[in-house]
Write an enzyme that holds these catalytic residues in place. Sequence first.
Site, PDB file in Angstrom:
ATOM      1  N   GLU A 128      -1.625  -9.342   7.968  1.00  0.00           N
ATOM      2  CA  GLU A 128      -1.520  -8.301   6.946  1.00  0.00           C
ATOM      3  C   GLU A 128      -1.234  -6.934   7.561  1.00  0.00           C
ATOM      4  O   GLU A 128      -0.512  -6.118   6.997  1.00  0.00           O
ATOM      5  CB  GLU A 128      -2.810  -8.238   6.126  1.00  0.00           C
ATOM      6  CG  GLU A 128      -3.091  -9.483   5.307  1.00  0.00           C
ATOM      7  CD  GLU A 128      -2.128  -9.649   4.136  1.00  0.00           C
ATOM      8  OE1 GLU A 128      -0.915  -9.787   4.384  1.00  0.00           O
ATOM      9  OE2 GLU A 128      -2.612  -9.659   2.990  1.00  0.00           O
ATOM     10  N   THR A 181       5.513  -1.328  -1.115  1.00  0.00           N
ATOM     11  CA  THR A 181       4.075  -1.082  -0.936  1.00  0.00           C
ATOM     12  C   THR A 181       3.835   0.404  -0.670  1.00  0.00           C
ATOM     13  O   THR A 181       2.866   0.989  -1.154  1.00  0.00           O
ATOM     14  CB  THR A 181       3.526  -1.937   0.226  1.00  0.00           C
ATOM     15  OG1 THR A 181       3.843  -3.301  -0.043  1.00  0.00           O
ATOM     16  CG2 THR A 181       2.021  -1.796   0.348  1.00  0.00           C
TER      17      THR A 181
END
Lengths: 307, 307
Positions: A128, A181
Amino acid sequence: MDEIKLFAPATIANLSCGFDVLGVCLDHIGDEMIIRKSRTKGIRIIEITGADLPMDTKQNVAGVAGLALLDQFHTEIGFEIRIHKKIKAGSGLGSSAASAAGAVFGINELLGRPFSSADLIPFAMEGERLASGTAHADNVAPALLGGFALIRSYAPLDIIKINAPQALFATVIHPQIEVRTADARSVLRENIPLGKAVIQCGNIAGLISGLYTEDYGLIGRSLHDEIVEPLRSILIPGFEKLKMAALDNGALGSGISGSGPSVFALSKGIETAKNVAVAISNIYTEMQLPFEVHVSGINPAGIKIIS
Amino acid sequence: MDEIKLFAPATIANLSCGFDVLGVCLDHIGDEMIIRKSRTKGIRIIEITGADLPMDTKQNVAGVAGLALLDQFHTEIGFEIRIHKKIKAGSGLGSSAASAAGAVFGINELLGRPFSSADLIPFAMEGERLASGTAHADNVAPALLGGFALIRSYAPLDIIKINAPQALFATVIHPQIEVRTADARSVLRENIPLGKAVIQCGNIAGLISGLYTEDYGLIGRSLHDEIVEPLRSILIPGFEKLKMAALDNGALGSGISGSGPSVFALSKGIETAKNVAVAISNIYTEMQLPFEVHVSGINPAGIKIIS
């Protein structure tokens, strides 16, 4: 065992009042991964289908997560990874988390399971970190543990698995647009009113209570977010219409999946979840916006071994 | 039944990460109240011992709460209330809440129980409005329901009772100083960092989870407050020393009770709770600060009928 074939599930993070602390594992949406032992030390990504992602191990979330594991467990064995992506990257359904979690789960199995599923979370979080710049756990933890995963704390890492009520089903719709994002992060404000934090605390506490007591009404009443959703939903076409349609068709609650653009709804019973899917699909059909829609139970155990 | 004698319990509101959303009911600290039917309509406060409080019904929290009930239930019966205060006003242990909750509970019993305990909460909240200017529920709700009371929402009012784990005990110490509620409110900041709100959400979710699963370790790890405690604790002499002494002696967690000045600790087992009481008492003895200290189980049912 020289080879393992896995189902690496999609996940919904944030879940309205659960912003940055809660995620849930899905059952019918996920990638397939095949991990095989090799004589050459290290990790090689040898095939990716369904997405245009880096094959270089150190640029691939599955590779980086696997290397983080191997950094803590010395072995002469190497690993080859094939990834068949079904979860679209950038969908807000934990695509990078599925790959990272799947890699560490599979490698751990092939090594004879030196780590528990909970132990694997920090390794998967390194994937991540590569994907988004932040080693967040709210997708990888539910992918590895199943059910709902509460990230109580990052320092130290403290994650609690909460089983899902039996009749809880998720509907997710993914408009085929890209929300970066960075954009989803940039709309957030650094400071929020104390009163809104108190409201969020009441709702996340209510949601957790509802999960333990299988009180679907309480789950629904708690699925609100006055902090992030008002800011991020402007990036999602037709968000308010989708949410209204979901609630009008019996959903307990609805909100943004992860940082979007997917929108989720939770319902009691699969029939309601299917009705919600039809209703929200109609919204995007009318808007002539391409989309994918999924109905899924809550996955109680996370990653599954297919063979 | 013409007369009822009650135990109206003390309560701890806020409970660290539960700021403005959580309260818990105590067992061994509380007022005694005697409520008697009378032929004269309305409510009269005819005796108060242990505190210098207004006898005028409309200036007394018990009177105002009782009137709020009678506003919704027409009767020719009147009520006389005697209050024997044991919970010090301004202690942070829900003194006004005990009186307000006791009054509505007793009147409801004498009327043949037209309202449920949950129904009584809004009436008791009117007493809190008189006492502090805000109709908060985080003391009256646990006083009426027992156990832990989660205030999920005020608009609409949505309160969830959570049973306490069997072995949970509270220690509370009340330094004999006055912290004005207005001062305790004024140190708060209107805006807080989003990151701190997320930490608080993780902790309150962890605490709720720990209560349901009777995971004392998780309860302890969750009892943190980075938002309010750092600001309010400066009003409480020796707060950091008390907290350290409590934790060093085995408490699961420790923080400010209500808006202070009382400090609470939660422990697993009465022996630990007693050890904590000794340790924190020593701190105030050394500081030559007068105090009262109490050890109590969690009261599972709230207000008790004595006779």
